[in-house]
Design an enzyme around this catalytic site. Sequence first.
Site, short mmCIF file in Angstrom:
data_model
loop_
_atom_site.label_atom_id
_atom_site.label_comp_id
_atom_site.label_asym_id
_atom_site.label_seq_id
_atom_site.Cartn_x
_atom_site.Cartn_y
_atom_site.Cartn_z
N CYS A 75 0.84 -1.21 0.00
CA CYS A 75 0.00 0.00 0.00
C CYS A 75 0.87 1.25 0.00
O CYS A 75 1.89 1.30 0.66
CB CYS A 75 -0.92 -0.02 1.22
SG CYS A 75 -1.90 1.46 1.44
N GLN A 282 -10.36 18.83 8.56
CA GLN A 282 -9.15 18.08 8.82
C GLN A 282 -9.46 16.61 9.11
O GLN A 282 -10.41 16.31 9.83
CB GLN A 282 -8.40 18.69 10.01
CG GLN A 282 -7.96 20.12 9.78
CD GLN A 282 -6.81 20.23 8.79
OE1 GLN A 282 -6.40 19.25 8.17
NE2 GLN A 282 -6.28 21.43 8.62
N GLU A 333 -15.03 32.37 1.87
CA GLU A 333 -14.90 31.05 1.25
C GLU A 333 -15.68 31.05 -0.06
O GLU A 333 -16.80 31.56 -0.13
CB GLU A 333 -15.41 29.97 2.19
CG GLU A 333 -15.61 28.60 1.58
CD GLU A 333 -14.34 28.00 1.00
OE1 GLU A 333 -14.42 27.42 -0.10
OE2 GLU A 333 -13.27 28.12 1.63
N CYS A 405 -0.27 23.22 4.82
CA CYS A 405 -0.03 21.78 4.78
C CYS A 405 1.13 21.43 3.84
O CYS A 405 1.35 20.26 3.55
CB CYS A 405 -1.31 21.05 4.35
SG CYS A 405 -1.92 21.52 2.72
#
Length: 450
Positions: A75, A282, A333, A405
């Site tokens: 994986c 998240q 947003e 991130c």
Amino acid sequence: MKKIQTVKIEKLSNSGEGIARINNYVIFVENAIPEDIVEIEITKENKNFAKAKILKIKHPSSGRIKPFCALYNACGACSLQHANYDFQLKLKREITADAMKNIGNIDTKIEDIEPSPETKEFRCKIQYPIGQTKISKRFLAGYYKPKSHDIVNIKFCPIQPRICDEIIEFIRKKAQEYNLTCYNEKTGKGLLRHVVIRHSNYSKENLVTFVINANKISNTIKKFAQEIYNHFETITGVCANFNTIQNNVIMGAETQIICGNSVIEEKILDKTFKIGANTFFQINPKSAENIFKYVKETIKQSFQNPNVLDAYAGIASFGIIVSDVCNKVLSVESNIDSTKLAKEVAKLNKINNIEIHTTDTEKFMKNCTEKFDVIILDPPRKGCEKTTLDESIRLCNGKIIYVSCNPVTLARDLKYLKQKGATIESIKPFDMFCHTLHVENVAIINISKN
């Protein structure tokens, strides 16, 4: 250069390969970590660097361990499982430090990394591609093998809640009974593309979404979804997401509820959130809570009743969390589904000092005349456009809190802000994605108007 060499791994690259050198010539070694002494075979060579694979580990790193997942070698999801957790944290802090030094020319000290409260069963969003075997048509669901689109059929994944494994196993079995077909990337035919599960760490609810290669929900899919919904008490809703475009994007723009509710509830600190199929939130709620707490405490210690701009806000998570230490929060947003949820969440939490705007961050900033004590930037991995950074400087009277991130784009953007006169006060890493290379960082930036 000889094809077979023995080298010592010095450090880890941003892409997760071990870096070794022979006479200052760089060699990137797959699955190697710092301190490993390994016998390697050169697989690719050019004038600037070489690629290599490990033939034998002659002396393992002090951080090397046996991966706890049986599917680790097959994986591609957890690329750092062969390093113990403390060593992982050390490597991630170094990745951040290297990016700041080499890309951003930033000499600000990198604070200690905040570990994840949990290192197993922490992942609360699961996105599995679905496939079928050629002859038996048995259904497969799991992550892709490294550097391929071959599905690893995962029956048990230790980084996600056990209930998710049970739900996916039931889906595999029932999909075959209903004679459903799977999407083929090459032909563009077949129905089921992905299964997406949102799990609430707080309520233990699960929201299941099937990404289908269709524009409407068939009766078969309705019956299929209803059976899954009826079988699991913790499944609060089953949705269909429509994606007929022949690409590797997981979800399309439109999602419809088939049965149950279209959202689950999650709790962060003292605030309750609603999360839908397409909602950005998240994947590690307990680690996210550490970030929210850090941002809120920074604002509380630095300002009294500040006005805050929450940009790239999603469902206004940061704005809602920090609202009770602010005079006013303005949330921006572009995704209308997210802003609808944000308004519901603000109402649910009885928050009256937040304004929620559905618009593009850059466009909003260009037309904004209001000044803010704090601007929270939480952009996608690609980071911010220069115009957004320019506008942030113009609109900010105090601090920019940049949540990232991606250390590479963060370093690039901090370099630009520094060139414009900003001061990088601190950079703190957080581990959100255990056993992977990914690291979240929060940078505190002071904007001087002198």
